[in-house]
Design a protein around this motif. Structure first.
Motif, PDB file in Angstrom:
ATOM      1  N   THR A  67       0.871  -1.143   0.013  1.00 57.48           N
ATOM      2  CA  THR A  67       0.202  -0.026  -0.021  1.00 57.48           C
ATOM      3  C   THR A  67       0.747   1.203   0.026  1.00 57.48           C
ATOM      4  OG1 THR A  67      -1.759  -1.174   1.126  1.00 57.48           O
ATOM      5  CG2 THR A  67      -1.780   1.096   1.295  1.00 57.48           C
ATOM      6  N   PHE A  68       0.441   2.151  -0.734  1.00 56.93           N
ATOM      7  CA  PHE A  68       1.015   3.548  -0.945  1.00 56.93           C
ATOM      8  C   PHE A  68       0.004   4.421  -0.503  1.00 56.93           C
ATOM      9  CE2 PHE A  68       4.778   1.599  -3.495  1.00 56.93           C
ATOM     10  CZ  PHE A  68       5.531   2.405  -2.949  1.00 56.93           C
ATOM     11  N   GLU A  69       0.444   5.400   0.329  1.00 61.80           N
ATOM     12  CA  GLU A  69      -0.723   6.480   0.858  1.00 61.80           C
ATOM     13  C   GLU A  69       0.198   7.769   0.804  1.00 61.80           C
ATOM     14  OE1 GLU A  69      -2.751   4.953   3.773  1.00 61.80           O
ATOM     15  OE2 GLU A  69      -0.746   4.593   5.179  1.00 61.80           O
ATOM     16  N   PHE A  70      -0.337   8.747   1.225  1.00 61.40           N
ATOM     17  CA  PHE A  70       0.073  10.102   1.552  1.00 61.40           C
ATOM     18  C   PHE A  70      -0.430  10.707   2.914  1.00 61.40           C
ATOM     19  CE2 PHE A  70       0.126  10.135  -3.156  1.00 61.40           C
ATOM     20  CZ  PHE A  70       1.294  10.740  -3.575  1.00 61.40           C
ATOM     21  N   THR A  71       0.502  10.983   3.834  1.00 65.25           N
ATOM     22  CA  THR A  71       0.456  11.149   5.175  1.00 65.25           C
ATOM     23  C   THR A  71       1.118  12.415   5.475  1.00 65.25           C
ATOM     24  OG1 THR A  71       2.144   9.630   5.870  1.00 65.25           O
ATOM     25  CG2 THR A  71       0.146   8.656   5.694  1.00 65.25           C
ATOM     26  N   ASP A  72       0.962  12.717   6.933  1.00 65.43           N
ATOM     27  CA  ASP A  72       1.628  14.086   7.395  1.00 65.43           C
ATOM     28  C   ASP A  72       1.470  15.178   6.486  1.00 65.43           C
ATOM     29  OD1 ASP A  72       2.894  11.975   8.918  1.00 65.43           O
ATOM     30  OD2 ASP A  72       4.450  11.556   7.697  1.00 65.43           O
TER      31      ASP A  72
ATOM     32  N   ALA B  99       3.969  16.766   2.118  1.00 59.62           N
ATOM     33  CA  ALA B  99       3.031  15.379   2.616  1.00 59.62           C
ATOM     34  C   ALA B  99       4.215  14.463   2.214  1.00 59.62           C
ATOM     35  CB  ALA B  99       1.977  15.013   1.385  1.00 59.62           C
ATOM     36  N   SER B 100       3.931  13.207   3.169  1.00 61.31           N
ATOM     37  CA  SER B 100       4.785  12.017   3.154  1.00 61.31           C
ATOM     38  C   SER B 100       4.382  11.019   2.177  1.00 61.31           C
ATOM     39  CB  SER B 100       5.123  11.368   4.453  1.00 61.31           C
ATOM     40  OG  SER B 100       5.831  12.387   5.358  1.00 61.31           O
ATOM     41  N   LEU B 101       5.116  10.336   1.207  1.00 64.83           N
ATOM     42  CA  LEU B 101       4.742   9.195   0.560  1.00 64.83           C
ATOM     43  C   LEU B 101       5.046   8.076   1.281  1.00 64.83           C
ATOM     44  CD1 LEU B 101       3.550   7.927  -2.027  1.00 64.83           C
ATOM     45  CD2 LEU B 101       5.933   7.867  -2.944  1.00 64.83           C
ATOM     46  N   THR B 102       4.087   7.389   1.782  1.00 61.00           N
ATOM     47  CA  THR B 102       4.253   6.338   2.873  1.00 61.00           C
ATOM     48  C   THR B 102       3.859   4.915   2.204  1.00 61.00           C
ATOM     49  OG1 THR B 102       3.705   7.837   4.601  1.00 61.00           O
ATOM     50  CG2 THR B 102       3.502   5.421   5.112  1.00 61.00           C
ATOM     51  N   MET B 103       4.818   4.028   2.431  1.00 59.10           N
ATOM     52  CA  MET B 103       4.675   2.735   1.759  1.00 59.10           C
ATOM     53  C   MET B 103       4.389   1.845   3.008  1.00 59.10           C
ATOM     54  SD  MET B 103       7.285   0.169  -0.044  1.00 59.10           S
ATOM     55  CE  MET B 103       7.608  -0.523   1.527  1.00 59.10           C
ATOM     56  N   ARG B 104       3.595   1.160   2.975  1.00 57.59           N
ATOM     57  CA  ARG B 104       3.424  -0.140   3.796  1.00 57.59           C
ATOM     58  C   ARG B 104       2.999  -1.541   3.498  1.00 57.59           C
ATOM     59  NH1 ARG B 104      -1.543  -0.172   5.813  1.00 57.59           N
ATOM     60  NH2 ARG B 104      -2.606   1.368   4.786  1.00 57.59           N
TER      61      ARG B 104
ATOM     62  N   LYS C 204       8.793   6.100   4.890  1.00 57.40           N
ATOM     63  CA  LYS C 204       8.109   7.391   4.338  1.00 57.40           C
ATOM     64  C   LYS C 204       9.064   8.269   3.592  1.00 57.40           C
ATOM     65  CE  LYS C 204       4.860   8.165   8.385  1.00 57.40           C
ATOM     66  NZ  LYS C 204       4.523   9.030   9.380  1.00 57.40           N
ATOM     67  N   LEU C 205       8.629   8.791   2.654  1.00 59.42           N
ATOM     68  CA  LEU C 205       9.572   9.782   1.647  1.00 59.42           C
ATOM     69  C   LEU C 205       8.858  11.215   1.580  1.00 59.42           C
ATOM     70  CD1 LEU C 205      11.763   9.564  -0.554  1.00 59.42           C
ATOM     71  CD2 LEU C 205       9.909   9.048  -2.199  1.00 59.42           C
ATOM     72  N   PRO C 206       9.470  11.952   2.278  1.00 60.69           N
ATOM     73  CA  PRO C 206       9.004  13.285   2.367  1.00 60.69           C
ATOM     74  C   PRO C 206       9.003  13.970   1.269  1.00 60.69           C
ATOM     75  CG  PRO C 206      11.302  13.172   3.532  1.00 60.69           C
ATOM     76  CD  PRO C 206      10.882  11.898   2.979  1.00 60.69           C
ATOM     77  N   ILE C 207       7.895  14.849   0.622  1.00 60.73           N
ATOM     78  CA  ILE C 207       8.142  15.487  -0.397  1.00 60.73           C
ATOM     79  C   ILE C 207       7.486  16.809  -0.189  1.00 60.73           C
ATOM     80  CG2 ILE C 207       7.080  15.535  -2.726  1.00 60.73           C
ATOM     81  CD1 ILE C 207       6.892  12.599  -2.832  1.00 60.73           C
ATOM     82  N   THR C 208       7.866  17.796  -0.611  1.00 55.21           N
ATOM     83  CA  THR C 208       7.619  19.374  -0.520  1.00 55.21           C
ATOM     84  C   THR C 208       7.418  20.148  -1.871  1.00 55.21           C
ATOM     85  OG1 THR C 208       8.745  19.279   1.582  1.00 55.21           O
ATOM     86  CG2 THR C 208       8.111  21.407   0.698  1.00 55.21           C
TER      87      THR C 208
END
Length: 279
Positions: A146-151, A157-162, A169-173
């Motif tokens: 699962t990939f989702e956007f959090t924070d 936002a953080s691209l979060t992989m579970r 988490k991969l932070p994107i600005t």
């Protein structure tokens, strides 16, 4: 003896049967997730494999080996405009998102080749950047990747992989402040600038704690053109921030009365709060 026509029919029937296909649900179905970040959009396109009782990290997904970050075609990360990924500028475009998991950390790899099938033809020479992050231990098991956007914030936002019990988490600005300030300078200088332009400019200055005197000048223009409860509230909150509680209270009372008539509970509460703060 079989007739030539019968033989031809049997051959044709066999050919059709041999090439016929049966549509079945994909074992790793495709998924696309998008999120607005700042004034741009981040999109992740991937296939979602499932655990099905298997151990993934350190087994089916070996440690120390480049992984496609999903199944089938390489997972793609698409940026509608230039953004900061883990603080580093990445141009707009489509990228292959590989990964390099180890027992201690997790490395995302942005690669210029977004069209590979899996990691079989991966070339390190095409890497744009690598981002190593510390994985988190999830409290629950995630069956399907699962990939989702959090924070969330308005500009990040953080691209979060579970997957399995792993979360990374991969932070994107995407901070559009420079673009917005340029737009404000251009649009407010126009002789035919509409109240909406001055309202947006005043609100942005208020939200980003800029020149409140200039914000108040624009708010005055808005109220002069449109005497509505939202325009009075705009000027009231800016006046309060400058310390002019006399103007703030006067406008808040006007806004409160009009908001009550309109049945806008949110503005009623906003004005009541502002009046309480200006006592």
């Amino acid at each position: 003896m079989k007739s030539p026509l019968l033989t031809l029919a049997l051959v044709a029937g066999f050919a059709v049967t041999s090439f016929a296909q049966i549509d079945l649900p994909a074992a790793s179905p495709a998924a696309t997730v998008s999120q607005q970040v700042g004034l741009g959009t981040v999109t992740i396109e991937y296939a979602r494999p499932s655990l099905k009782g298997r151990t993934m990290f350190g087994d089916r997904v070996p440690y120390g080996k480049v992984w496609r970050t999903g199944a089938n075609k390489i997972t793609n990360l698409v940026l509608s405009e230039a953004m900061l990924v883990d603080g580093k500028k990445v141009p707009a475009g489509r990228y292959g998102l590989y990964a390099l998991p180890t027992a201690a950390d997790f490395t995302f790899i942005l690669n210029k080749d977004a069209n590979n099938w899996g990691a079989y033809t991966y070339k390190e020479a095409n890497d744009l950047m690598r981002i190593t992050v510390k994985p988190e231990k999830a409290t629950t098991l995630t069956e399907a990747l699962t990939f989702e956007f959090t924070d969330f914030t308005p500009t990040s936002a953080s691209l979060t992989m579970r997957w399995e019990s792993l979360r990374v988490k991969l932070p994107i600005t995407n901070d559009p402040d420079e673009k917005i300030m340029a737009q404000i300078a251009e649009q407010t200088a126009k002789a035919d600038a509409k109240p909406g332009v001055f309202s947006a400019a005043a609100n942005y200055y208020y939200d980003t704690n800029r020149d409140m005197k200039q914000a108040l000048v624009w708010a005055n223009k808005v109220v002069e053109s449109e005497k509505m409860y939202w325009t009075y509230y705009l000027r009231a909150k800016i006046a309060a921030k400058t310390g002019d509680c006399k103007l703030a209270k006067s406008d808040a009372l006007q806004s409160l009365e009009l908001a009550k008539k309109a049945g806008d509970d949110a503005y009623v509460l906003n004005n009541q709060k502002l009046l309480a703060e200006c006592k």
